[in-house]
Design a protein around this motif. Sequence first.
Motif, PDB file in Angstrom:
ATOM      1  N   UNK A  15      73.669  -5.251  20.761  1.00 53.14           N
ATOM      2  CA  UNK A  15      73.435  -6.667  20.475  1.00 53.14           C
ATOM      3  C   UNK A  15      72.289  -7.177  21.329  1.00 53.14           C
ATOM      4  N   UNK A  16      71.257  -7.747  20.681  1.00 57.28           N
ATOM      5  CA  UNK A  16      70.221  -8.465  21.426  1.00 57.28           C
ATOM      6  C   UNK A  16      69.772  -9.635  20.573  1.00 57.28           C
ATOM      7  N   UNK A  17      69.695 -10.824  21.193  1.00 61.17           N
ATOM      8  CA  UNK A  17      69.482 -12.040  20.417  1.00 61.17           C
ATOM      9  C   UNK A  17      70.642 -12.206  19.466  1.00 61.17           C
ATOM     10  N   UNK A  18      70.340 -12.362  18.185  1.00 63.16           N
ATOM     11  CA  UNK A  18      71.384 -12.474  17.171  1.00 63.16           C
ATOM     12  C   UNK A  18      71.435 -11.222  16.298  1.00 63.16           C
ATOM     13  N   UNK A  19      70.855 -10.138  16.779  1.00 60.38           N
ATOM     14  CA  UNK A  19      70.812  -8.898  16.019  1.00 60.38           C
ATOM     15  C   UNK A  19      71.880  -7.931  16.514  1.00 60.38           C
ATOM     16  N   UNK A  20      72.617  -7.357  15.557  1.00 59.78           N
ATOM     17  CA  UNK A  20      73.597  -6.320  15.866  1.00 59.78           C
ATOM     18  C   UNK A  20      73.157  -5.029  15.191  1.00 59.78           C
ATOM     19  N   UNK A  21      73.175  -3.938  15.957  1.00 61.40           N
ATOM     20  CA  UNK A  21      72.804  -2.636  15.415  1.00 61.40           C
ATOM     21  C   UNK A  21      74.023  -1.721  15.490  1.00 61.40           C
ATOM     22  N   UNK A  22      74.671  -1.427  14.389  1.00 61.44           N
ATOM     23  CA  UNK A  22      75.810  -0.499  14.424  1.00 61.44           C
ATOM     24  C   UNK A  22      75.349   0.879  14.890  1.00 61.44           C
ATOM     25  N   UNK A 123      71.867   1.374   9.449  1.00 58.99           N
ATOM     26  CA  UNK A 123      71.179   0.603  10.492  1.00 58.99           C
ATOM     27  C   UNK A 123      69.901   1.282  10.980  1.00 58.99           C
ATOM     28  N   UNK A 124      69.397   2.276  10.233  1.00 64.34           N
ATOM     29  CA  UNK A 124      68.238   3.055  10.688  1.00 64.34           C
ATOM     30  C   UNK A 124      67.020   2.171  10.933  1.00 64.34           C
ATOM     31  N   UNK A 125      66.780   1.192  10.051  1.00 62.54           N
ATOM     32  CA  UNK A 125      65.575   0.373  10.174  1.00 62.54           C
ATOM     33  C   UNK A 125      65.599  -0.490  11.425  1.00 62.54           C
ATOM     34  N   UNK A 129      63.333  -0.338  14.777  1.00 67.61           N
ATOM     35  CA  UNK A 129      62.618  -1.518  15.252  1.00 67.61           C
ATOM     36  C   UNK A 129      62.793  -1.681  16.762  1.00 67.61           C
ATOM     37  N   UNK A 130      64.013  -1.596  17.242  1.00 75.18           N
ATOM     38  CA  UNK A 130      64.258  -1.729  18.678  1.00 75.18           C
ATOM     39  C   UNK A 130      63.606  -0.583  19.443  1.00 75.18           C
ATOM     40  N   UNK A 131      63.722   0.639  18.928  1.00 76.26           N
ATOM     41  CA  UNK A 131      63.126   1.807  19.600  1.00 76.26           C
ATOM     42  C   UNK A 131      61.618   1.654  19.741  1.00 76.26           C
ATOM     43  N   UNK A 250      87.841   6.862  16.523  1.00 78.75           N
ATOM     44  CA  UNK A 250      86.844   5.830  16.751  1.00 78.75           C
ATOM     45  C   UNK A 250      86.852   4.863  15.577  1.00 78.75           C
ATOM     46  N   UNK A 251      86.116   3.744  15.698  1.00 82.27           N
ATOM     47  CA  UNK A 251      86.084   2.729  14.647  1.00 82.27           C
ATOM     48  C   UNK A 251      84.650   2.378  14.282  1.00 82.27           C
ATOM     49  N   UNK A 252      84.475   1.352  13.423  1.00 85.80           N
ATOM     50  CA  UNK A 252      83.145   1.008  12.931  1.00 85.80           C
ATOM     51  C   UNK A 252      82.770  -0.413  13.307  1.00 85.80           C
ATOM     52  N   UNK A 253      81.493  -0.788  13.030  1.00 83.16           N
ATOM     53  CA  UNK A 253      81.011  -2.136  13.306  1.00 83.16           C
ATOM     54  C   UNK A 253      80.137  -2.593  12.145  1.00 83.16           C
ATOM     55  N   UNK A 254      79.743  -3.862  12.142  1.00 86.20           N
ATOM     56  CA  UNK A 254      79.026  -4.461  11.010  1.00 86.20           C
ATOM     57  C   UNK A 254      77.597  -4.814  11.397  1.00 86.20           C
ATOM     58  N   UNK A 255      76.664  -4.727  10.421  1.00 85.28           N
ATOM     59  CA  UNK A 255      75.262  -5.088  10.659  1.00 85.28           C
ATOM     60  C   UNK A 255      74.945  -6.429  10.016  1.00 85.28           C
TER      61      UNK A 255
END
Length: 304
Positions: A15-22, A123-125, A129-131, A250-255
């Motif tokens: 999480x950075x700003x309002x962006x979530x990256x699963x 979430x590849x894109x 972007x962050x990388x 393990x579990x999952x998360x949302x983008x």
Amino acid sequence: MASTSKRVIWKGAISFGLVHIPIALHSATADQRLDFDWLDKRSMDPIGYKRINKRTGKEVQRENIVKGIAYDDGQYVVLSSEEIGAAYPKITQTIEIESFVAAADIPFVYLERPYYIAPINKAAKVYALLREALHKSGKVGIAKVVIQTKQHLALLAPVGPALVLELLRWGDEVRSWDELELPPIGSKAASLTAREMQMAEQLVAEMSQPWKAENFTDTFKEQILKLVDEKVKAGDTAEVNLVEAETADTSTAKIYDLTEMLQRSLHKGGARPAKPTRTKTGSKTAEKKTLSGKSKPAVKRKSA
């Protein structure tokens, strides 16, 4: 270099700003140290540790053991399980970046343990972007993450095509060098001559080579493994009943939508993100779980 581990040990989101990256977390290292187990030579059974009263030498049952923190010589404060449990950090599935800093500003002494991060759930894109943003800026993200109920400070950095989560030591865990007798910084301050510096720099240049991890090996481990191999071939072995380790689910998360979240982050100056909606698996909502690694084996290992 050890082979890549595809086993996912945790799923969540950056999480950075309002962006979530699963993302999914994978171990970036393989423990190759040699462990010598304690065995009973009469039966070849594994030997573990007992809970022994250090004064009486007698074994203490689990129900009679409490936890205490020493605050003075021989003086302790006893804490209940409830008090300790209440102090644990809130369990989340988010690696929340709190700030970005120059990678060169973090001394190596703070680095503790690396994990590879891989994108999931399309979430590849946004992962890329962050990388690429970190690669171009020369910055790394500083975040907090909860691993098995323990809170860690962590560094999020680009390494080649991957993002790496590096657990960091807290500031109070790194000793100061103020008490050490160290020479002053700078060649003149350290009374080094131009000739001495020239020769030292020449020697460094002559001994320089590209980094290849495979060029450096653990000779002690190699010798021990050679001895073990010789004993196996000679039939000099013993059968021991081993205890298998367990693994957890393990579990999952949302983008979130990438463009929308970037725009909102910029407009709000990097405001804290809203809580993402948990994904559904079938008809049941996926539940949050803690990051979990291997369970420790019941057999304790003797220090070398």
